[in-house]
Design an enzyme around this catalytic site. Sequence first.
Site, mmCIF file in Angstrom:
data_model
loop_
_atom_site.group_PDB
_atom_site.id
_atom_site.type_symbol
_atom_site.label_atom_id
_atom_site.label_comp_id
_atom_site.label_asym_id
_atom_site.label_seq_id
_atom_site.Cartn_x
_atom_site.Cartn_y
_atom_site.Cartn_z
ATOM 1 N N CYS A 1 7.308 7.604 2.483
ATOM 2 C CA CYS A 1 7.705 8.894 1.941
ATOM 3 C C CYS A 1 8.365 9.773 3.005
ATOM 4 C CB CYS A 1 6.472 9.600 1.383
ATOM 5 S SG CYS A 1 5.226 9.945 2.648
ATOM 6 N N ASP B 1 3.154 2.391 2.381
ATOM 7 C CA ASP B 1 3.714 2.821 3.667
ATOM 8 C C ASP B 1 3.662 1.668 4.655
ATOM 9 O OD1 ASP B 1 4.209 5.731 3.277
ATOM 10 O OD2 ASP B 1 2.046 5.773 2.941
ATOM 11 N N CYS C 1 0.264 9.629 7.415
ATOM 12 C CA CYS C 1 1.549 9.220 7.998
ATOM 13 C C CYS C 1 1.543 9.400 9.513
ATOM 14 C CB CYS C 1 2.685 10.033 7.383
ATOM 15 S SG CYS C 1 2.882 9.761 5.601
ATOM 16 N N CYS D 1 0.816 -1.212 0.000
ATOM 17 C CA CYS D 1 0.000 0.000 0.000
ATOM 18 C C CYS D 1 0.851 1.265 0.000
ATOM 19 C CB CYS D 1 -0.925 0.011 1.222
ATOM 20 S SG CYS D 1 -2.186 -1.273 1.178
#
Length: 302
Positions: free
Chosen positions: A68, A43, A112, A41
């Site tokens: 990221c 992450d 995140c 996916c």
Amino acid sequence: MWDYTDKVLELFYEPKNQGAIEETNESGVKIAMGEVGSIACGDALRLHLKVEVASDKILDARFQTFGCTSAIASSSALTEMIKGLTLDEALKVSNKDIANYLGGLPEAKMHCSVMGQEALEAAIYNYRGIPLAAHDDDDEGALVCSCFGISESKIRRVIIENNLTDAEQVTNYVKAGGGCGSCLANIDDIIKSVREQATAPALNKDYNVKVATDIANSKQRPLTNVQRIALIQKVLDEEVRPVLIADGGDVELYDVDGDRVKVLLQGACGSCSSSTATLKIAIEARLQDRVSKNLIVEAVEP
């Protein structure tokens, strides 16, 4: 290019606490690990905690992240924030706290910070040997986004905790709807349901507000029994029940006997294998923080 803050870029280029914590069988210390996300996916985060058993204090925290700039910075920020905290204190760290520590994140990267919060909860639950609650492991509740495997309960939780108002925000926070887009209409319906539930008039709301104001204006005086019971009810109604209801459960105050708060777990919470975690983390820790550190929460049979 994303408009990242200086703090985000600092922790991306020079991340702190990156790596694993190896088990050394050190006396009085335990190692715990929590993992969320998946490489498929885009992450994934594995969080390691070194905990002093006697004090429940986090002595060290390290992370391994695939993702990221925001994912790496959020993970690094989280480890810095929780070192030195007790486990109960760490459980109060929210994804908003992580984003604020970084000076903010682009809204499209807020997922995140959510990933960091979930990895922390997973690590603490694993340390305590408690199965994750339904909203954490996403195994229960109707699957809404098949592209990213996101359930309705998880979507409801992130809407409530972050006051989200549209499907695009939900996508930014948990990625649901960011694939084929076929679930966006369902997400809109969930948002509408949550907002309707939040705006429904609460029983005795005005009375609870008055009690809270009276208590705030008389901090030097110990709470009377009536004030304490009213404050317990207020915390349950405004801080605990919305989260439980989002996962198909509920809680009702049954009785208060000294420092023992007796509650009825209802719906999914009544039959869930994680009911002990619900009592100790979702309810007891919150009441200890808001009302009295001496409170013990017990479930009674209906």
